[in-house]
Scaffold this motif. Structure first.
Motif, PDB file in Angstrom:
ATOM      1  N   SER A   1      -9.869 -20.509 -46.546  1.00 31.16           N
ATOM      2  CA  SER A   1     -11.256 -20.643 -47.004  1.00 31.16           C
ATOM      3  C   SER A   1     -11.422 -20.268 -48.463  1.00 31.16           C
ATOM      4  CB  SER A   1     -12.178 -19.774 -46.135  1.00 31.16           C
ATOM      5  OG  SER A   1     -12.167 -20.201 -44.791  1.00 31.16           O
ATOM      6  N   THR A   2     -10.494 -19.477 -49.004  1.00 28.09           N
ATOM      7  CA  THR A   2     -10.601 -19.125 -50.422  1.00 28.09           C
ATOM      8  C   THR A   2     -10.532 -20.359 -51.316  1.00 28.09           C
ATOM      9  OG1 THR A   2      -8.202 -18.735 -50.555  1.00 28.09           O
ATOM     10  CG2 THR A   2      -9.602 -16.835 -50.056  1.00 28.09           C
ATOM     11  N   ALA A   3      -9.991 -21.457 -50.787  1.00 25.12           N
ATOM     12  CA  ALA A   3      -9.912 -22.690 -51.578  1.00 25.12           C
ATOM     13  C   ALA A   3     -11.300 -23.200 -51.966  1.00 25.12           C
ATOM     14  CB  ALA A   3      -9.151 -23.763 -50.803  1.00 25.12           C
TER      15      ALA A   3
ATOM     16  N   LEU B   1       2.009 -18.055 -47.983  1.00 26.50           N
ATOM     17  CA  LEU B   1       1.092 -16.915 -47.873  1.00 26.50           C
ATOM     18  C   LEU B   1       0.698 -16.661 -46.428  1.00 26.50           C
ATOM     19  CD1 LEU B   1      -1.279 -17.466 -50.940  1.00 26.50           C
ATOM     20  CD2 LEU B   1       0.605 -15.837 -50.733  1.00 26.50           C
ATOM     21  N   ASN B   2       0.362 -17.716 -45.708  1.00 26.59           N
ATOM     22  CA  ASN B   2      -0.050 -17.544 -44.317  1.00 26.59           C
ATOM     23  C   ASN B   2       1.117 -17.123 -43.431  1.00 26.59           C
ATOM     24  OD1 ASN B   2      -2.826 -18.089 -44.467  1.00 26.59           O
ATOM     25  ND2 ASN B   2      -2.450 -20.289 -44.561  1.00 26.59           N
ATOM     26  N   PHE B   3       2.319 -17.615 -43.737  1.00 25.90           N
ATOM     27  CA  PHE B   3       3.486 -17.194 -42.965  1.00 25.90           C
ATOM     28  C   PHE B   3       3.723 -15.692 -43.126  1.00 25.90           C
ATOM     29  CE2 PHE B   3       8.046 -16.229 -42.952  1.00 25.90           C
ATOM     30  CZ  PHE B   3       8.365 -16.568 -41.644  1.00 25.90           C
TER      31      PHE B   3
ATOM     32  N   THR C   1      -5.319 -14.501 -58.178  1.00 20.24           N
ATOM     33  CA  THR C   1      -6.748 -14.752 -57.980  1.00 20.24           C
ATOM     34  C   THR C   1      -7.051 -15.059 -56.524  1.00 20.24           C
ATOM     35  OG1 THR C   1      -6.934 -15.628 -60.233  1.00 20.24           O
ATOM     36  CG2 THR C   1      -8.702 -16.173 -58.704  1.00 20.24           C
ATOM     37  N   THR C   2      -6.225 -15.886 -55.895  1.00 18.43           N
ATOM     38  CA  THR C   2      -6.404 -16.202 -54.479  1.00 18.43           C
ATOM     39  C   THR C   2      -6.247 -14.959 -53.617  1.00 18.43           C
ATOM     40  OG1 THR C   2      -5.679 -18.499 -54.740  1.00 18.43           O
ATOM     41  CG2 THR C   2      -5.471 -17.530 -52.542  1.00 18.43           C
ATOM     42  N   LEU C   3      -5.223 -14.157 -53.900  1.00 22.23           N
ATOM     43  CA  LEU C   3      -5.006 -12.935 -53.123  1.00 22.23           C
ATOM     44  C   LEU C   3      -6.133 -11.933 -53.343  1.00 22.23           C
ATOM     45  CD1 LEU C   3      -1.159 -12.356 -53.563  1.00 22.23           C
ATOM     46  CD2 LEU C   3      -2.376 -13.256 -51.572  1.00 22.23           C
TER      47      LEU C   3
ATOM     48  N   SER D   1     -12.462  -9.938 -49.827  1.00 18.06           N
ATOM     49  CA  SER D   1     -13.308 -10.487 -48.763  1.00 18.06           C
ATOM     50  C   SER D   1     -12.952  -9.873 -47.418  1.00 18.06           C
ATOM     51  CB  SER D   1     -13.157 -12.009 -48.695  1.00 18.06           C
ATOM     52  OG  SER D   1     -13.465 -12.605 -49.931  1.00 18.06           O
ATOM     53  N   LEU D   2     -11.649  -9.696 -47.175  1.00 22.27           N
ATOM     54  CA  LEU D   2     -11.211  -9.105 -45.917  1.00 22.27           C
ATOM     55  C   LEU D   2     -11.695  -7.666 -45.794  1.00 22.27           C
ATOM     56  CD1 LEU D   2      -9.307  -9.982 -43.490  1.00 22.27           C
ATOM     57  CD2 LEU D   2      -7.572  -8.573 -44.605  1.00 22.27           C
TER      58      LEU D   2
END
Length: 238
Positions: free
Chosen positions: A166-168, A206-208, A19-21, A27-28
């Motif tokens: 920001s997805t949080a 994820l950010n890494f 869901t986060t991805l 959005s991207l």
């Protein structure tokens, strides 16, 4: 430390990663396409387009994303014309509203990043391409786009990382991403520290991976910056 609880929590949070991805990639993509339109208007010779783009960037970079999200989710539904339109099929979904808010916000930042990349293209290289007989489309493909993209990537990677975090905020409009599931677990167990440590670890990984992917792309687009193996000098004997 309760290892069993941590493993159980981590498993539940990992189930929410898709869901986060999904929020991130949609959005991207939508924000990237919209930013191309905004930056085209921004550099347009027509004042009306340029000023509209300036206003868009000012609004979405100057106001908090949380307020933008609430305005999209709670505000648009107050208008009868929106509820009666075909767009209401999408806008009544919390997930779609979250994607829309994130895309609108990131488009403002991305447009300015792209504009900076375009301004970094040396004017001499553009003139050289035109002098060799390149069409404007060929010039964009072979000269302007590669140079601008290399210039944009460091700043764009930062914007992408910020978008992941920001997805949080989508959890505030009942989208059960990693943060939303973490809040549900905390409401049942009251174990804030362990749950948010697991959530933070997931966002960190994820950010890494995202930063490494952008670094590889930047390396691929910059062959002139790659380290070449040092050749061993030959010693000539008299």
């Amino acid at each position: 430390m309760d290892i069993d609880f941590l493993l159980d929590t981590l498993g539940k949070l990992l189930a929410a990663v898709p869901t986060t991805l999904g929020l991130f990639f949609l959005s991207l993509l939508c924000g990237g396409l919209l930013s191309l339109v905004i930056v085209a208007m921004r550099v347009s010779p027509y004042p009306a387009f340029s000023w509209f783009a300036r206003g868009y960037v000012l609004v979405f970079r100057g106001s908090p994303l949380l307020i933008q999200l609430f305005l999209v989710y709670y505000g648009l539904g107050q208008f009868e014309v929106v509820r009666d339109s075909v767009f209401w099929i999408v806008l009544r979904s919390p997930y779609a509203c979250a994607v829309l808010a994130l895309a609108l916000c990131t488009a403002g930042y991305t447009a300015e990043i792209l504009r900076g990349g375009l301004l970094a293209v040396p004017h001499g290289q553009i003139e050289a391409g035109l002098a060799t007989g390149m069409s404007r489309w060929t010039l964009v493909q072979r000269v302007i786009a590669p140079i601008a993209l290399r210039q944009c990537l460091p700043a764009y990677s930062t914007e992408a990382v910020l978008l992941v975090k920001s997805t949080a905020l989508a959890s505030l409009v009942t989208v059960w991403d990693v943060t939303g599931v973490a809040q549900q677990i905390i409401q049942r167990t009251y174990r804030t520290m362990e749950v948010f440590i697991c959530a933070a670890a997931i966002y960190l990984v994820l950010n890494f991976l995202l930063v490494r992917a952008v670094a590889l792309l930047e390396h691929r687009l910059s062959p002139h910056l790659r380290k070449r193996p040092h050749s061993t000098p030959t010693v000539q004997t008299a």
